[in-house]
Design a protein around this motif. Sequence first.
Motif, mmCIF file in Angstrom:
data_model
loop_
_atom_site.group_PDB
_atom_site.id
_atom_site.type_symbol
_atom_site.label_atom_id
_atom_site.label_comp_id
_atom_site.label_asym_id
_atom_site.label_seq_id
_atom_site.Cartn_x
_atom_site.Cartn_y
_atom_site.Cartn_z
ATOM 1 N N GLU A 27 0.853 -1.194 0.000
ATOM 2 C CA GLU A 27 0.000 0.000 0.000
ATOM 3 C C GLU A 27 0.884 1.238 0.000
ATOM 4 O O GLU A 27 1.804 1.352 0.804
ATOM 5 C CB GLU A 27 -0.931 0.003 1.218
ATOM 6 C CG GLU A 27 -1.667 1.310 1.467
ATOM 7 C CD GLU A 27 -2.451 1.810 0.270
ATOM 8 O OE1 GLU A 27 -2.358 3.008 -0.040
ATOM 9 O OE2 GLU A 27 -3.157 1.000 -0.362
ATOM 10 N N GLN A 28 0.588 2.182 -0.893
ATOM 11 C CA GLN A 28 1.442 3.350 -1.059
ATOM 12 C C GLN A 28 1.214 4.413 0.011
ATOM 13 O O GLN A 28 2.129 5.139 0.380
ATOM 14 C CB GLN A 28 1.217 3.953 -2.449
ATOM 15 C CG GLN A 28 2.271 4.952 -2.867
ATOM 16 C CD GLN A 28 2.225 5.242 -4.357
ATOM 17 O OE1 GLN A 28 1.324 4.813 -5.059
ATOM 18 N NE2 GLN A 28 3.213 5.959 -4.853
ATOM 19 N N ASP A 29 -0.006 4.511 0.515
ATOM 20 C CA ASP A 29 -0.329 5.520 1.522
ATOM 21 C C ASP A 29 0.131 5.036 2.906
ATOM 22 O O ASP A 29 -0.335 4.010 3.396
ATOM 23 C CB ASP A 29 -1.839 5.778 1.531
ATOM 24 C CG ASP A 29 -2.234 6.896 2.475
ATOM 25 O OD1 ASP A 29 -2.235 6.666 3.699
ATOM 26 O OD2 ASP A 29 -2.539 7.999 1.994
ATOM 27 N N TYR A 30 1.034 5.780 3.533
ATOM 28 C CA TYR A 30 1.642 5.334 4.790
ATOM 29 C C TYR A 30 0.607 5.165 5.899
ATOM 30 O O TYR A 30 0.587 4.135 6.592
ATOM 31 C CB TYR A 30 2.722 6.328 5.239
ATOM 32 C CG TYR A 30 3.334 5.976 6.581
ATOM 33 C CD1 TYR A 30 4.305 4.973 6.689
ATOM 34 C CD2 TYR A 30 2.938 6.633 7.738
ATOM 35 C CE1 TYR A 30 4.855 4.631 7.916
ATOM 36 C CE2 TYR A 30 3.478 6.296 8.971
ATOM 37 C CZ TYR A 30 4.441 5.306 9.053
ATOM 38 O OH TYR A 30 4.973 4.974 10.271
ATOM 39 N N ASP A 31 -0.258 6.171 6.092
ATOM 40 C CA ASP A 31 -1.250 6.099 7.169
ATOM 41 C C ASP A 31 -2.190 4.912 6.979
ATOM 42 O O ASP A 31 -2.530 4.205 7.936
ATOM 43 C CB ASP A 31 -2.055 7.399 7.237
ATOM 44 C CG ASP A 31 -1.204 8.581 7.698
ATOM 45 O OD1 ASP A 31 -0.199 8.344 8.393
ATOM 46 O OD2 ASP A 31 -1.544 9.731 7.348
ATOM 47 N N LYS A 32 -2.608 4.706 5.742
ATOM 48 C CA LYS A 32 -3.499 3.576 5.454
ATOM 49 C C LYS A 32 -2.786 2.251 5.700
ATOM 50 O O LYS A 32 -3.365 1.310 6.243
ATOM 51 C CB LYS A 32 -3.994 3.650 4.005
ATOM 52 C CG LYS A 32 -5.046 2.610 3.652
ATOM 53 C CD LYS A 32 -5.436 2.702 2.191
ATOM 54 C CE LYS A 32 -6.148 3.999 1.882
ATOM 55 N NZ LYS A 32 -6.634 4.036 0.474
ATOM 56 N N ALA A 33 -1.518 2.175 5.322
ATOM 57 C CA ALA A 33 -0.734 0.952 5.514
ATOM 58 C C ALA A 33 -0.628 0.597 6.997
ATOM 59 O O ALA A 33 -0.779 -0.569 7.386
ATOM 60 C CB ALA A 33 0.654 1.116 4.904
ATOM 61 N N VAL A 34 -0.368 1.604 7.828
ATOM 62 C CA VAL A 34 -0.236 1.380 9.273
ATOM 63 C C VAL A 34 -1.554 0.882 9.866
ATOM 64 O O VAL A 34 -1.584 -0.072 10.664
ATOM 65 C CB VAL A 34 0.214 2.668 9.980
ATOM 66 C CG1 VAL A 34 0.135 2.499 11.496
ATOM 67 C CG2 VAL A 34 1.635 3.035 9.566
ATOM 68 N N GLU A 59 -2.266 -2.751 8.801
ATOM 69 C CA GLU A 59 -1.373 -3.693 9.491
ATOM 70 C C GLU A 59 -1.835 -3.932 10.923
ATOM 71 O O GLU A 59 -1.829 -5.070 11.410
ATOM 72 C CB GLU A 59 0.052 -3.148 9.479
ATOM 73 C CG GLU A 59 1.089 -4.135 9.983
ATOM 74 C CD GLU A 59 2.499 -3.642 9.734
ATOM 75 O OE1 GLU A 59 3.362 -4.455 9.360
ATOM 76 O OE2 GLU A 59 2.735 -2.421 9.892
ATOM 77 N N VAL A 97 2.513 -5.564 5.966
ATOM 78 C CA VAL A 97 2.183 -4.531 4.982
ATOM 79 C C VAL A 97 3.460 -3.802 4.587
ATOM 80 O O VAL A 97 4.200 -3.325 5.440
ATOM 81 C CB VAL A 97 1.158 -3.526 5.540
ATOM 82 C CG1 VAL A 97 0.852 -2.452 4.490
ATOM 83 C CG2 VAL A 97 -0.123 -4.230 5.959
ATOM 84 N N CYS A 129 4.916 -0.591 2.682
ATOM 85 C CA CYS A 129 4.512 0.730 2.202
ATOM 86 C C CYS A 129 5.373 1.107 1.000
ATOM 87 O O CYS A 129 6.603 1.199 1.114
ATOM 88 C CB CYS A 129 4.652 1.764 3.308
ATOM 89 S SG CYS A 129 4.021 3.397 2.850
ATOM 90 N N ASP A 184 5.243 1.795 -3.710
ATOM 91 C CA ASP A 184 4.583 1.747 -5.016
ATOM 92 C C ASP A 184 4.683 0.334 -5.574
ATOM 93 O O ASP A 184 5.773 -0.137 -5.898
ATOM 94 C CB ASP A 184 5.257 2.746 -5.957
ATOM 95 C CG ASP A 184 4.552 2.872 -7.294
ATOM 96 O OD1 ASP A 184 3.768 1.979 -7.646
ATOM 97 O OD2 ASP A 184 4.790 3.875 -7.988
#
Length: 218
Positions: free
Chosen positions: A30-37, A40, A47, A49, A51
């Motif tokens: 997942e490219q978006d850091y906040d979404k990845a965290v 996870e 996950v 983070c 491209d």
Amino acid sequence: MFILIVGGGKVGRYLIKEFSNKDYKVVLIEQDYDKAVKIEEKYDIEVICGDGSEQDVLEKAGIEECDILLAVTEDDQDNLVICQLAERKYNISRTFTTVNTPGNEKLFNWLGVNVAVSSASILAGLVEYDVTLSDLNVLLKKDQDQLRLTRVLVRENSSIVGQKVKDIELPLESVLVTILRGDNTIVPRGNTKIMGNDLILVLTKKELSGELVKIFNK
């Protein structure tokens, strides 16, 4: 079974939920850091983070060991690039994607993606029950003989110059395949900008060629 998912949007989270409670190894890119965290923490999976269309990110996620790759970003062009990279660079025999634009299923299949569908639930079922790919391909290849590669040269004074690929409204059942810029061949992605004198290769139906010329040379 090791499933690598690229894209943590609604479709990606649906698939994570479907597979994480089973005896499958699931890794998400997942490219978006906040979404990845958040993903996870919520689903307790690995996950990465970054491209998903970049080789180093795919390798960090373990693509060389994965059995199945699911490209489910919100950008059809990125999904196509990811699947083609997985198949041609890493020899992943089972690549799946959902499409965001109706009609792109046939185009993706024509370009070599194993299976492209428009429903996340159908996609989950295909992975779960190992549907025979040859049978699916017979269905997905319907009407593909009507498709052709169209070349469009972008004039320097076109209003499309400077626009990003993701902001260009192509006709349904049309996919931008390659941009030839001077001596360089560019794999178009959502944020790729169109430049004057670009030679655009688009996979589309023959009758849409004129419309594409107008779009790229307003």
